[in-house]
Motif scaffolding. Structure first.
Motif, PDB file in Angstrom:
ATOM      1  N   UNK A   4     -11.560 -40.200  20.756  1.00  0.00           N
ATOM      2  CA  UNK A   4     -11.242 -41.305  21.674  1.00  0.00           C
ATOM      3  C   UNK A   4      -9.756 -41.273  22.042  1.00  0.00           C
ATOM      4  N   UNK A   5      -9.476 -41.480  23.313  1.00  0.00           N
ATOM      5  CA  UNK A   5      -8.077 -41.622  23.751  1.00  0.00           C
ATOM      6  C   UNK A   5      -7.783 -43.110  23.930  1.00  0.00           C
ATOM      7  N   UNK A   6      -6.707 -43.569  23.316  1.00  0.00           N
ATOM      8  CA  UNK A   6      -6.214 -44.932  23.585  1.00  0.00           C
ATOM      9  C   UNK A   6      -5.055 -44.777  24.561  1.00  0.00           C
ATOM     10  N   UNK A   7      -5.213 -45.312  25.754  1.00  0.00           N
ATOM     11  CA  UNK A   7      -4.148 -45.205  26.757  1.00  0.00           C
ATOM     12  C   UNK A   7      -3.464 -46.572  26.870  1.00  0.00           C
ATOM     13  N   UNK A  40      -7.064 -37.367  30.660  1.00  0.00           N
ATOM     14  CA  UNK A  40      -7.955 -37.511  29.498  1.00  0.00           C
ATOM     15  C   UNK A  40      -9.409 -37.495  29.944  1.00  0.00           C
ATOM     16  N   UNK A  41      -9.681 -38.121  31.071  1.00  0.00           N
ATOM     17  CA  UNK A  41     -11.045 -38.176  31.595  1.00  0.00           C
ATOM     18  C   UNK A  41     -11.595 -36.769  31.852  1.00  0.00           C
ATOM     19  N   UNK A  42     -10.735 -35.891  32.342  1.00  0.00           N
ATOM     20  CA  UNK A  42     -11.209 -34.550  32.708  1.00  0.00           C
ATOM     21  C   UNK A  42     -11.113 -33.557  31.550  1.00  0.00           C
ATOM     22  N   UNK A  43     -10.627 -33.987  30.408  1.00  0.00           N
ATOM     23  CA  UNK A  43     -10.554 -33.087  29.253  1.00  0.00           C
ATOM     24  C   UNK A  43     -11.899 -33.091  28.519  1.00  0.00           C
ATOM     25  N   UNK A  44     -12.438 -31.890  28.256  1.00  0.00           N
ATOM     26  CA  UNK A  44     -13.730 -31.794  27.549  1.00  0.00           C
ATOM     27  C   UNK A  44     -13.630 -32.313  26.122  1.00  0.00           C
ATOM     28  N   UNK A  45     -12.406 -32.363  25.615  1.00  0.00           N
ATOM     29  CA  UNK A  45     -12.206 -32.777  24.220  1.00  0.00           C
ATOM     30  C   UNK A  45     -12.443 -34.276  24.037  1.00  0.00           C
ATOM     31  N   UNK A  46     -12.170 -35.032  25.082  1.00  0.00           N
ATOM     32  CA  UNK A  46     -12.212 -36.497  24.972  1.00  0.00           C
ATOM     33  C   UNK A  46     -13.595 -37.034  25.358  1.00  0.00           C
ATOM     34  N   UNK A  47     -14.162 -37.864  24.468  1.00  0.00           N
ATOM     35  CA  UNK A  47     -15.476 -38.461  24.757  1.00  0.00           C
ATOM     36  C   UNK A  47     -15.343 -39.823  25.435  1.00  0.00           C
ATOM     37  N   UNK A  48     -14.365 -40.592  25.005  1.00  0.00           N
ATOM     38  CA  UNK A  48     -14.226 -41.965  25.518  1.00  0.00           C
ATOM     39  C   UNK A  48     -12.758 -42.351  25.626  1.00  0.00           C
ATOM     40  N   UNK A  49     -12.502 -43.302  26.513  1.00  0.00           N
ATOM     41  CA  UNK A  49     -11.128 -43.810  26.647  1.00  0.00           C
ATOM     42  C   UNK A  49     -11.146 -45.313  26.424  1.00  0.00           C
ATOM     43  N   UNK A  50     -10.167 -45.788  25.644  1.00  0.00           N
ATOM     44  CA  UNK A  50      -9.925 -47.231  25.514  1.00  0.00           C
ATOM     45  C   UNK A  50      -8.613 -47.500  26.243  1.00  0.00           C
ATOM     46  N   UNK A 102      -3.426 -41.153  20.937  1.00  0.00           N
ATOM     47  CA  UNK A 102      -2.736 -42.357  21.419  1.00  0.00           C
ATOM     48  C   UNK A 102      -1.685 -41.938  22.449  1.00  0.00           C
ATOM     49  N   UNK A 103      -1.839 -42.454  23.676  1.00  0.00           N
ATOM     50  CA  UNK A 103      -0.988 -41.954  24.769  1.00  0.00           C
ATOM     51  C   UNK A 103      -0.337 -43.092  25.551  1.00  0.00           C
ATOM     52  N   UNK A 104       0.933 -42.896  25.905  1.00  0.00           N
ATOM     53  CA  UNK A 104       1.652 -43.837  26.777  1.00  0.00           C
ATOM     54  C   UNK A 104       1.256 -43.557  28.224  1.00  0.00           C
ATOM     55  N   UNK A 105       0.737 -44.584  28.911  1.00  0.00           N
ATOM     56  CA  UNK A 105       0.373 -44.335  30.319  1.00  0.00           C
ATOM     57  C   UNK A 105       1.611 -44.003  31.150  1.00  0.00           C
ATOM     58  N   UNK A 106       2.791 -44.325  30.625  1.00  0.00           N
ATOM     59  CA  UNK A 106       4.037 -44.013  31.338  1.00  0.00           C
ATOM     60  C   UNK A 106       4.422 -42.534  31.226  1.00  0.00           C
ATOM     61  N   UNK A 107       3.515 -41.723  30.661  1.00  0.00           N
ATOM     62  CA  UNK A 107       3.711 -40.258  30.656  1.00  0.00           C
ATOM     63  C   UNK A 107       2.607 -39.619  31.492  1.00  0.00           C
ATOM     64  N   UNK A 108       2.744 -39.694  32.823  1.00  0.00           N
ATOM     65  CA  UNK A 108       1.657 -39.214  33.685  1.00  0.00           C
ATOM     66  C   UNK A 108       1.570 -37.694  33.793  1.00  0.00           C
ATOM     67  N   UNK A 109       2.545 -36.983  33.220  1.00  0.00           N
ATOM     68  CA  UNK A 109       2.545 -35.515  33.360  1.00  0.00           C
ATOM     69  C   UNK A 109       1.945 -34.808  32.157  1.00  0.00           C
ATOM     70  N   UNK A 110       1.243 -35.560  31.324  1.00  0.00           N
ATOM     71  CA  UNK A 110       0.491 -34.937  30.232  1.00  0.00           C
ATOM     72  C   UNK A 110      -0.523 -33.975  30.852  1.00  0.00           C
ATOM     73  N   UNK A 111      -0.897 -32.922  30.122  1.00  0.00           N
ATOM     74  CA  UNK A 111      -1.855 -31.954  30.672  1.00  0.00           C
ATOM     75  C   UNK A 111      -3.014 -31.726  29.698  1.00  0.00           C
TER      76      UNK A 111
END
Ligand code: CTP
Ligand code: MG
Length: 247
Positions: A4-7, A40-50, A102-111
């Protein structure tokens, strides 16, 4: 068990000094929060986002996401007064979770690659932060503004997100410090594990582009680099046309 990704998008963005919180400012043609979510949505690793956001923004976010190509946001929860309080709200609603990013939405250049590196690392060590070696020399400053120490530059990293953990480990670390009211000075999630004494945090490379948009000049820089890129692309197109003519 899910990944799960927490954004995090519940900050006020006080240092940005804009009317709306910075995560809702456009980068290119959409809010930086949407850009972060999409990776995160397009990463195969991630199943769900909070998604964690401010009380007044839950509906706006829900509508924006519904209209978009983003499908993995399963929960939108209201954050707290500090980053760690927002993270905790996110952690509390993760069900059946193996690894949490756990990701900061203020980092939009994550890949996707950064997410992958964090994932590979967390399988070996249950607490991982991404970062990069500091390009600048770093000084520790005393209260009077004098240099107190200079750490060896090779050993200094600046830390980014996503920070990635085995869910039970980070949940236990947060539960412990929250119960002890021992969160003062906590600025990232790795620090929670460190302070709770719950093992070592492994560092893996993020990228120098994975910056956090914090102050207005970060956006200006961003505008400038995009303009530079556009100019370069235009030049490339022109050169291509010229080459075609030659043929
Ligand atoms: N964040 C959050 N909840 C908070 C504070 C921060 O979800 N109470 C999120 C922000 O939205 C951001 C990330 O944590 O995506 C990193 O925080 P920071 O860059 O400090 O953002 P802000 O706290 O919004 O900005 P400032 O510190 O300038 O007010
Ligand atoms: Mg802040």
């Amino acid at each position: 068990m899910k990944n799960i990704a927490i954004v995090l998008a519940a900050g006020q963005g006080t240092r940005m000094k804009t009317l709306i919180p910075k995560q809702f400012l456009n980068i290119g043609n959409e809010p930086m929060m949407m850009k972060s979510l999409r990776v995160f949505d397009k990463s195969d690793i991630i199943d769900e986002i909070v998604l964690v956001t401010g009380e007044d923004y839950v509906d706006v976010c829900r509508k924006k996401i519904k209209k978009s190509d983003i499908h993995k946001v399963k929960k939108i929860v209201v954050g707290g007064d500090s980053r760690y309080a927002s993270v905790y709200e996110g952690l509390k609603v993760c069900d059946n979770c193996r690894y949490v990013f756990i990701h900061d939405s203020a980092r939009p250049y994550v890949t996707k690659d950064i997410i992958k590196r964090a994932f590979e690392a967390v399988k070996k060590n249950p607490a991982v932060a991404v970062g990069m070696p500091s390009k600048d020399t770093v000084k520790i400053v005393d209260d009077e503004g004098f240099v107190a120490a200079t750490p060896i530059r090779d050993k200094v990293w600046t830390i980014q997100t996503p920070q990635t953990f085995r869910y039970e480990l980070i949940r236990e670390a947060y539960d412990k410090l929250m119960a002890e009211n021992n969160m003062e000075g906590i600025t990232d999630d790795a620090m929670v594990v460190e302070r709770a004494g719950m093992g070592k945090v492994m560092l893996v490379e993020g990228s120098y582009d994975n910056i956090k948009i914090t102050t207005p000049d970060d956006l200006e820089l961003d505008d400038k680099s995009r303009k530079d890129k556009k100019d370069k692309d235009k030049k490339k197109d022109k050169d291509k046309k010229k080459d075609k003519k030659k043929d």
